[in-house]
Design a protein around this motif. Sequence first.
Motif, mmCIF file in Angstrom:
data_model
loop_
_atom_site.group_PDB
_atom_site.id
_atom_site.type_symbol
_atom_site.label_atom_id
_atom_site.label_comp_id
_atom_site.label_asym_id
_atom_site.label_seq_id
_atom_site.Cartn_x
_atom_site.Cartn_y
_atom_site.Cartn_z
ATOM 1 N N ALA A 50 0.826 -1.208 0.000
ATOM 2 C CA ALA A 50 0.000 0.000 0.000
ATOM 3 C C ALA A 50 0.857 1.254 0.000
ATOM 4 C CB ALA A 50 -0.944 -0.012 1.196
ATOM 5 N N ALA A 51 1.880 1.308 0.841
ATOM 6 C CA ALA A 51 2.699 2.521 0.947
ATOM 7 C C ALA A 51 3.365 2.851 -0.371
ATOM 8 C CB ALA A 51 3.745 2.348 2.060
ATOM 9 N N ALA A 52 3.950 1.851 -1.026
ATOM 10 C CA ALA A 52 4.626 2.102 -2.300
ATOM 11 C C ALA A 52 3.638 2.574 -3.367
ATOM 12 C CB ALA A 52 5.345 0.833 -2.765
ATOM 13 N N GLN A 53 2.429 2.022 -3.379
ATOM 14 C CA GLN A 53 1.441 2.432 -4.381
ATOM 15 C C GLN A 53 0.954 3.855 -4.143
ATOM 16 O OE1 GLN A 53 -1.755 -0.348 -5.038
ATOM 17 N NE2 GLN A 53 -0.409 -2.143 -4.888
ATOM 18 N N VAL A 54 0.708 4.218 -2.899
ATOM 19 C CA VAL A 54 0.243 5.581 -2.604
ATOM 20 C C VAL A 54 1.326 6.593 -2.963
ATOM 21 C CG1 VAL A 54 -0.454 7.148 -0.765
ATOM 22 C CG2 VAL A 54 -1.350 4.824 -0.815
ATOM 23 N N ALA A 55 2.581 6.313 -2.604
ATOM 24 C CA ALA A 55 3.675 7.231 -2.944
ATOM 25 C C ALA A 55 3.820 7.355 -4.450
ATOM 26 C CB ALA A 55 4.980 6.743 -2.309
ATOM 27 N N ALA A 56 3.723 6.226 -5.164
ATOM 28 C CA ALA A 56 3.834 6.280 -6.621
ATOM 29 C C ALA A 56 2.689 7.064 -7.243
ATOM 30 C CB ALA A 56 3.872 4.860 -7.181
#
Length: 487
Positions: free
Chosen positions: A181-187
């Motif tokens: 989730a964190a990587a997708q939101v940042a991306a």
Amino acid sequence: MSEPPGNTPEYSVSEIAGALKRTVETAFGQVRVRGELSGFKRHASGHWYGTLKDDRACIDLVMFKGSAATLVFRPEDGLEVIAIGKLTTFPGRSKYQIIVDRMEPAGVGALLAQIEARRLKLAAEGLFDPARKRALPFIPQVIGVVTSPTGAVIRDILHRLADRFPRHVLVWPVAVQGETAAAQVAAAVRGFNAIAGGGRVPRPDLIIVARGGGSIEDLAAFNEEIVVRAVADSVIPVISAVGHETDTTLVDFASDWRAPTPTAAAERAVPVRAELTAAVAMAAARLDRAMARLVDLRRERAAATARRLPAPRTLLALPTQRADELSDRLPRGLRTTAAHWRTRAERAGAALRPAMLGARRDRAAAALHTAGLRLDRAARGLVARDAAQLAARAARLRPLLLTTTTARARARVDQAGRLLASLGPDQVLARGYALVFAADGTLVASADRARTQSRLTIRFADGETLATPGNAGPKPIKAPPPQGSLF
């Protein structure tokens, strides 16, 4: 002699390792182990490896990729956790370890302490500084929403925007919970910032990062450092709407405005169009009334001023009378002025007699002749003076010019003599060369002609010698006096 073998059975290393593995797995099965993470890292395969320890012992742990995907927080070294899994051994290294199926923080306090430590670190870097926060656009043309495409959050935001002020909305679907989730939101946040203006996909004027409520573990992705940095680095203003009003994440500190709920984020993103329309209509009505009052006031002032002014006929009566009087006096004045100038012209004409003009002409001619004589004398004087000065200067410069010219000529003669001496035939003969002459005194330049001669004369630098082609040797002759230069 060797001792005979006893009754102790013989095992291979693999048999011992397999027996230990079965014994440990059978004796313990699934266990819950509490300890502090150490050396916890993710392998390129997606599996996690590390050590679980307390103050007296440690045990290796392995968490395979499928189980790691269910984590609701990011494991870090020093974090106290509860690991649930199966105790086993690793025969390749003679170690025992626990294969973790699930992992959770050892109490909310440990996770909060981890989040607080991260908050202090990011705050020290200035990511939460109010000076970094950007003003939100009053009416954004395009709004980007980073959230789950299947949850109730996106429906609440779209419904609220449609009620207040319909706008163009771009949804970037992401997972709002879990390991990725964190990587997708940042991306997603960085992706919205990377959209170029004027392209096929419109660039958002505002970004909303939204998620529904949940526990602190459910909101863990929005406390990750990668998400906080992406929101802080965003050039586009960001509204954070994560959780309910009582929920607080690190994204709330880095965003430009924190909304207590996703619905509140939509309300803050756009104004109410009906209210704006009413406000504009009210302002237009007030402007119309103000302009009407202003026109009436100016009309009343103009009327009052007009009443205080005299009648136009009264204002023009005196100038009209003066114009009539001047028009009557003008012909008389013109006639008087013409007569005056005619009289002056006649007097001036009477004074222009031929004798007087001749005398004035003779005086002017005499003055001109006198001036010419004076000019001629002055010119002759200047010429004589300049000639004398030039003669004196030439007399001073003549010896110097002769000396310089003579020295230059002597230098050129010396240089030519040196060149002549270096190129003369005597210099060539002195270097070991010789000249061969036939009996008739002509120069012999080839061996074929030399063989046809009955006698040859060979000239060296110090004299001449006779020579006969064939076996006869040369006969010395008396050397003539040195020959002068051939040039």
